[in-house]
Each structure stands twice: as C-alpha cells, then as structure tokens.
Design an enzyme around this catalytic site. Structure first.
Site, PDB file in Angstrom:
ATOM      1  CG  ASP A  93      -1.889  -1.172   1.214  1.00 15.02           C
ATOM      2  OD1 ASP A  93      -2.220  -1.669   0.120  1.00 15.02           O
ATOM      3  OD2 ASP A  93      -2.263  -1.617   2.311  1.00 15.02           O
ATOM      4  N   GLY A 148       1.630   2.949  -2.600  1.00 11.07           N
ATOM      5  CA  GLY A 148       1.211   3.836  -3.689  1.00 11.07           C
ATOM      6  C   GLY A 148       1.798   3.384  -5.018  1.00 11.07           C
ATOM      7  CE  LYS A 149       2.488  -2.502  -4.379  1.00  8.81           C
ATOM      8  NZ  LYS A 149       2.171  -2.121  -2.985  1.00  8.81           N
ATOM      9  N   GLY A 190      -4.625  -4.196  -3.647  1.00  6.39           N
ATOM     10  CA  GLY A 190      -5.615  -3.149  -3.887  1.00  6.39           C
ATOM     11  C   GLY A 190      -4.852  -1.910  -4.271  1.00  6.39           C
ATOM     12  CD  GLN A 214       0.509  -8.934  -2.834  1.00  5.18           C
ATOM     13  OE1 GLN A 214       1.072  -9.522  -3.739  1.00  5.18           O
ATOM     14  NE2 GLN A 214      -0.739  -8.573  -2.943  1.00  5.18           N
TER      15      GLN A 214
HETATM   16  P1  GDP Z   1      -0.649   0.328  -3.565  1.00  9.72           P
HETATM   17  O1  GDP Z   1      -1.291  -0.914  -3.096  1.00  9.72           O
HETATM   18  O2  GDP Z   1       0.828   0.370  -3.324  1.00  9.72           O
HETATM   19  O3  GDP Z   1      -0.978   0.694  -4.993  1.00  9.72           O
HETATM   20  O4  GDP Z   1      -1.261   1.496  -2.665  1.00  9.72           O
HETATM   21  P2  GDP Z   1      -2.822   1.665  -2.231  1.00  9.72           P
HETATM   22  O5  GDP Z   1      -3.581   2.139  -3.405  1.00  9.72           O
HETATM   23  O6  GDP Z   1      -3.309   0.468  -1.519  1.00  9.72           O
HETATM   24  O7  GDP Z   1      -2.692   2.776  -1.118  1.00  9.72           O
HETATM   25  C1  GDP Z   1      -2.147   4.023  -1.384  1.00  9.72           C
HETATM   26  C2  GDP Z   1      -3.211   5.113  -1.073  1.00  9.72           C
HETATM   27  O8  GDP Z   1      -2.580   6.370  -0.980  1.00  9.72           O
HETATM   28  C3  GDP Z   1      -4.242   5.260  -2.183  1.00  9.72           C
HETATM   29  O9  GDP Z   1      -5.474   5.593  -1.595  1.00  9.72           O
HETATM   30  C4  GDP Z   1      -3.712   6.405  -3.020  1.00  9.72           C
HETATM   31  O10 GDP Z   1      -4.747   7.151  -3.675  1.00  9.72           O
HETATM   32  C5  GDP Z   1      -3.070   7.263  -1.962  1.00  9.72           C
HETATM   33  N1  GDP Z   1      -1.872   8.018  -2.391  1.00  9.72           N
HETATM   34  C6  GDP Z   1      -0.882   7.608  -3.248  1.00  9.72           C
HETATM   35  N2  GDP Z   1       0.078   8.541  -3.310  1.00  9.72           N
HETATM   36  C7  GDP Z   1      -0.289   9.544  -2.481  1.00  9.72           C
HETATM   37  C8  GDP Z   1       0.311  10.779  -2.063  1.00  9.72           C
HETATM   38  O11 GDP Z   1       1.411  11.135  -2.483  1.00  9.72           O
HETATM   39  N3  GDP Z   1      -0.380  11.533  -1.151  1.00  9.72           N
HETATM   40  C9  GDP Z   1      -1.601  11.154  -0.642  1.00  9.72           C
HETATM   41  N4  GDP Z   1      -2.181  11.954   0.254  1.00  9.72           N
HETATM   42  N5  GDP Z   1      -2.184  10.001  -1.013  1.00  9.72           N
HETATM   43  C10 GDP Z   1      -1.537   9.210  -1.900  1.00  9.72           C
HETATM   44  P1  IMO Z   2      -0.872  -4.189  -2.268  1.00 11.04           P
HETATM   45  O1  IMO Z   2      -0.481  -4.737  -3.601  1.00 11.04           O
HETATM   46  C1  IMO Z   2      -0.944  -4.590   2.072  1.00 11.04           C
HETATM   47  C2  IMO Z   2      -0.952  -8.658   3.697  1.00 11.04           C
HETATM   48  C3  IMO Z   2      -2.199  -9.036   4.463  1.00 11.04           C
HETATM   49  C4  IMO Z   2      -1.620 -10.004   5.472  1.00 11.04           C
HETATM   50  C5  IMO Z   2      -0.549 -10.731   4.664  1.00 11.04           C
HETATM   51  C6  IMO Z   2      -0.994 -12.061   4.098  1.00 11.04           C
HETATM   52  O2  IMO Z   2      -2.152  -3.427  -2.276  1.00 11.04           O
HETATM   53  O3  IMO Z   2       0.262  -3.445  -1.653  1.00 11.04           O
HETATM   54  P2  IMO Z   2      -2.613 -12.713   2.100  1.00 11.04           P
HETATM   55  O4  IMO Z   2      -4.071 -12.404   1.879  1.00 11.04           O
HETATM   56  O5  IMO Z   2      -1.724 -12.220   1.014  1.00 11.04           O
HETATM   57  O6  IMO Z   2      -2.376 -14.154   2.425  1.00 11.04           O
HETATM   58  O7  IMO Z   2      -2.237 -11.915   3.438  1.00 11.04           O
HETATM   59  O8  IMO Z   2      -0.210  -9.864   3.582  1.00 11.04           O
HETATM   60  N1  IMO Z   2      -1.184  -8.148   2.328  1.00 11.04           N
HETATM   61  C7  IMO Z   2      -1.145  -6.855   1.985  1.00 11.04           C
HETATM   62  N2  IMO Z   2      -0.971  -5.746   2.739  1.00 11.04           N
HETATM   63  N3  IMO Z   2      -1.069  -4.461   0.751  1.00 11.04           N
HETATM   64  C8  IMO Z   2      -1.206  -5.558  -0.034  1.00 11.04           C
HETATM   65  O9  IMO Z   2      -1.187  -5.509  -1.393  1.00 11.04           O
HETATM   66  C9  IMO Z   2      -1.290  -6.827   0.587  1.00 11.04           C
HETATM   67  N4  IMO Z   2      -1.441  -8.092   0.129  1.00 11.04           N
HETATM   68  C10 IMO Z   2      -1.364  -8.886   1.209  1.00 11.04           C
HETATM   69  O10 IMO Z   2      -2.784  -7.921   5.076  1.00 11.04           O
HETATM   70  O11 IMO Z   2      -0.967  -9.290   6.491  1.00 11.04           O
HETATM   71 MG    MG Z   3      -2.786  -1.564  -1.804  1.00 14.76          MG
END
Ligand code: GDP
Ligand code: IMO
Ligand code: MG
Length: 409
Positions: free
Chosen positions: A21, A23-24, A48, A225
């Site tokens: 999470d 921000g990939k 996600g 991840q």
């Molecule tokens: P990912 O799984 O690595 O793609 O990251 P997620 O989408 O799960 O979580 C990142 C969250 O941070 C999302 O809700 C993005 O919209 C938000 N986000 C990404 N970059 C930035 C940033 O530079 N600033 C802020 N405030 N939000 C950001």
């Molecule tokens: P993105 O791509 C954050 C975490 C779960 C749990 C552990 C194992 O959005 O960065 P699983 O369902 O994979 O067997 O869960 O890994 N986890 C993540 N945490 N971002 C993710 O993906 C994750 N994918 C799995 O919360 O701790």
């Molecule tokens: Mg995510």
C-alpha cells in the site's frame, strides 16, 4: 519527467519497499503513458491499487493500475493467482468508464485459478491459527499451496469440463477443512470467465514477452504487495505466499533477470502495515491515529484500518539490497504536513529495538506541489537525509492522491 524517463530502461519494475500500500498503483498509472506493455507478475486480488484521475477514484485488484491508458498491452503473469469473478468485475467496471481491455489483455496459461473454496480454506486456516496472520481472506495462501503441491488448476484449463475433478476435490476438502464446496457455483464462474477470457489466454507467456522485447516494446511491471511481505525475504510467517521482489516479478513474467534495467522502490514517507507481524516503528497512540486519519489508511481490499508508524530507513536499505532499486518514489509526503516532529528509523540498538532520528516538521501544506524547490526546507532536508542513508535518488515524491500530485526530479 524527461530526465527520469531517459534513465528508465525498456524494462522497469515498480516494487513496494515496505508492507504494501505504498502507492505503487499511482506511479504505475503515471509512467504507463511512456510504456507499451503494463504487467502484473505475481499475487492476486489481495492487492488493492488505488489511483485518482480527474478526481475519480479507481481501485484495481488484478489488472494493473496502468490499464486505464488506452491502447497499452496489459499482461497478467504466470506468478499470479486469479479469482475469475473479480477479474470479470474489473473488466466490466473499466468498460463502464469507456475502456475496453479485451483485445489488449494477455493472460498467462500458467497463472493459477483462485476458486471460492480457496477463500473458504483461507478463512478456516486463519481461524485455526493460534495467532492469525490477518490475511485478506482472498484465498491467496491456499491457491499457492495448491500450486506448490501441483494440485492447482491453471488458466490453460479454462475450457475443460472440471466437474469430476472438482467433485473429487470437494470430498477431500470436506474432510480436511469441513467446508462444503458449491460445485455448481464454481463451474458457473468458470463458464462466465471462459466466454470473456478465452481469447486472452496466450500460448506461452515467456515467448509473448520475448516478442514484445524484439519489437522494441517497453515493459512496465507493477509489483504487488511488497518486499517485507515476500515469502522468502519478508517477516515470515507474517507474509503473503508469493515472491514480491523484483526477481519474483521477472520470474512471474518469464523474463530473463538480465532484462531488468531499472527498478523503482515505492515507500511511504511514513509506514503502514495491515495484518499481524512485527512493525518496530509503529505508533499505536495519537501519532498513529493522526497518520491514519490524514493518510486515509484503510485497506483498499478489506477496508481494515492500517497500522501506522514512522518510515524505517533500515527497511528501505534492506529492500534496496534485495531488489536493486535504481530510484525511490517517496509517497504521501503531504500526510506529514501537520507533524510537529518527524521521526524515522535509522538502524537497530543492540537489543534489537529501532534507533529513531528526529527532525522538526514543516507544518505547512505540501499538498499538490510539483517542484522540489517549492517544498519547505525541512521537507527537503528529510528527503536528502533519506537519499544519504539509502544511497539512491528519491526521484519521485508524492504530494497527494491525484495523478498530477507528484514531484518528478
Ligand atoms: P498500492 O497498493 O501500493 O498501490 O497502494 P494503495 O492504493 O493500496 O494505497 C495508497 C493510497 O494512498 C491510495 O489511496 C492512493 O490514492 C493514496 N496516495 C498515493 N500517493 C499519495 C500521495 O502522495 N499523497 C496522498 N495523500 N495520497 C496518496
Ligand atoms: P498491495 O499490492 C498490504 C498482507 C495481508 C496479510 C498478509 C498475508 O495493495 O500493496 P494474504 O491475503 O496475502 O495471504 O495476506 O499480507 N497483504 C497486503 N498488505 N497491501 C497488499 O497488497 C497486501 N497483500 C497482502 O494484510 O498481512
Ligand atoms: Mg494496496
């Protein structure tokens, strides 16, 4: 941007440097315009990835976030585990926004199918553990268990009649996990998917990737991840079940390791984790609550509140060592705007606890800034300290969720 693009080779990977999470999705969406092929390699709908374009939020679980760009080839790799209804839903949602992905979607025949029974097993296993991992319950671990046990069903078998095999399997699963498999529902998902996805399943993913390279197509790999969740290099057993590293991404796509020219490590300006496991810089009090609130730190897949704490540079260094980062994308700098003091981990004490360095916060808004020079001095100092510690450039700095809210150096 021009200077960064010149530094990025024809195969570039985007890899999470913390616990996911980071921000990939956002940086993939930003760079996708400059590549021809956007690929997910490993993992499944546990991911996600959220992007915000023209104020509209899009969440991706299986398709790469770069899919919004019309005309780009989109690849789902051999290292993936695919829950078919989720994929069909994503394809339909994109269609509603006017984007048709069929025709430019390429799925590896070796990707494994995640069935509903994998999700049921995930839940049973979580409940049986004395201390749960906190999985996303998306069936990821059980699908990779089947893959490793060589009992999994891969995308290449999408068109087969699997009733007899699933019936036999359901009997075993009843004994092992006391679950009831809804065979008709599983078969219906396969049938629905067959109609839409059959043309997308390719003969051989490595050959397809090779052909892209021969035709001088540029490939952007969107990691899922992150390294601290990697099955080999992460904080085992509190990890996911796939290889989340740059090497894992190449393996998942059938690309030779020597093909990776650049690798962007994505790290939040602080740190979060969903699920159980160590988190040395975690803040469980008011600091953590503030970061969660300002950063909107709730899981994109499960809605769970994310645990929050400070950036740990030791982890970023480890992540750089394992992945060979050439650049860092520091995200969500704006979330720290109201902190009086910024803390970050710079190593470990003899007893294993984290060594924290502190610098004064900037207490002004950085939201939406697009140039490094416009950042407050203290924020510049923070970024320079990160570069000094990790020894690679922080080439991108996120200042908001929108596609344009970014500094590219
Ligand atoms: P990912 O799984 O690595 O793609 O990251 P997620 O989408 O799960 O979580 C990142 C969250 O941070 C999302 O809700 C993005 O919209 C938000 N986000 C990404 N970059 C930035 C940033 O530079 N600033 C802020 N405030 N939000 C950001
Ligand atoms: P993105 O791509 C954050 C975490 C779960 C749990 C552990 C194992 O959005 O960065 P699983 O369902 O994979 O067997 O869960 O890994 N986890 C993540 N945490 N971002 C993710 O993906 C994750 N994918 C799995 O919360 O701790
Ligand atoms: Mg995510």
């Amino acid at each position: 941007m021009k200077s960064l693009l010149q530094q990025l080779g024809p195969v570039t990977a985007i890899i999470g440097a913390q616990w996911g999470d980071e921000g990939k999705g956002k940086v993939t969406d930003l760079l996708a315009e400059h590549f021809d092929v956007i690929a997910r390699a490993c993992g499944g709908a546990n991911a996600g990835h959220t992007i915000v374009v023209n104020g509209k939020k899009h969440v991706f679980h299986l398709l790469p976030a770069g899919s919004l760009h019309a005309g780009k080839a989109v690849v789902l790799g051999s290292g993936m585990v695919i829950h078919l209804p989720t994929l069909l839903e994503e394809i339909a949602t994109l269609k509603e926004t006017g984007i048709d992905i069929i025709g430019r979607l390429f799925i590896s025949p070796a990707a494994h199918i995640v069935f509903e029974f994998h999700k049921q097993i995930d839940t049973v296993m979580e409940e049986r553990r004395s201390k749960g991992i906190g999985t996303t319950r998306r069936g990821i671990g059980p699908a990779y268990m089947d893959k490793a046990a060589r009992t999994g069903i891969r995308m290449e078998r999408l068109t087969e009649d699997l009733r007899a095999e699933l019936t036999a399997r359901s009997k075993e699963l009843k004994k092992m996990y006391d679950i009831t498999v809804d065979i008709d529902a599983e078969l219906k998902s396969l049938k629905d998917a067959r109609e839409i996805l059959r043309p997308a399943v390719v003969k051989s993913l490595p050959i397809l990737m090779h052909d892209f390279l021969e035709r001088k197509q540029r490939i952007l790999i969107e990691g899922a991840q992150a390294i601290l969740l990697d099955i080999d290099h992460g904080t085992y057993p509190y990890v996911t079940s796939s290889s989340t590293s740059a090497a894992g991404a190449l393996q998942g796509l059938g690309l030779p390791p020597s093909m990776l020219h650049s690798c962007i490590g994505v790290a939040k300006a602080y740190c979060t984790r969903v699920g159980a496991g160590e988190f040395p810089t975690e803040e469980i009090g008011a600091h953590g609550d503030r970061l969660r609130k300002r950063g909107g730190e709730y899981g994109a897949t499960t809605g769970r509140p994310r645990r929050c704490g400070w950036l740990d540079l030791e982890d970023i260094r480890f992540s750089t060592v394992v992945n060979g980062f050439t650049h860092i994308n520091l995200t969500k700098l704006d979330v720290l705007d109201e902190e009086a003091e910024i803390r970050f981990g710079v190593g470990r004490e003899a007893d294993g606890s984290v060594k924290l360095e502190r610098i004064p916060g900037w207490k002004t808004s950085t939201a939406g800034l697009t140039s490094f020079e416009k950042l407050p001095k203290q924020a510049q100092t923070y970024i320079e300290r990160i570069e000094e510690f990790v020894k690679i450039p922080v080439a991108l700095i996120g200042t908001g969720p929108g596609r344009e809210d970014i500094i590219v150096r």
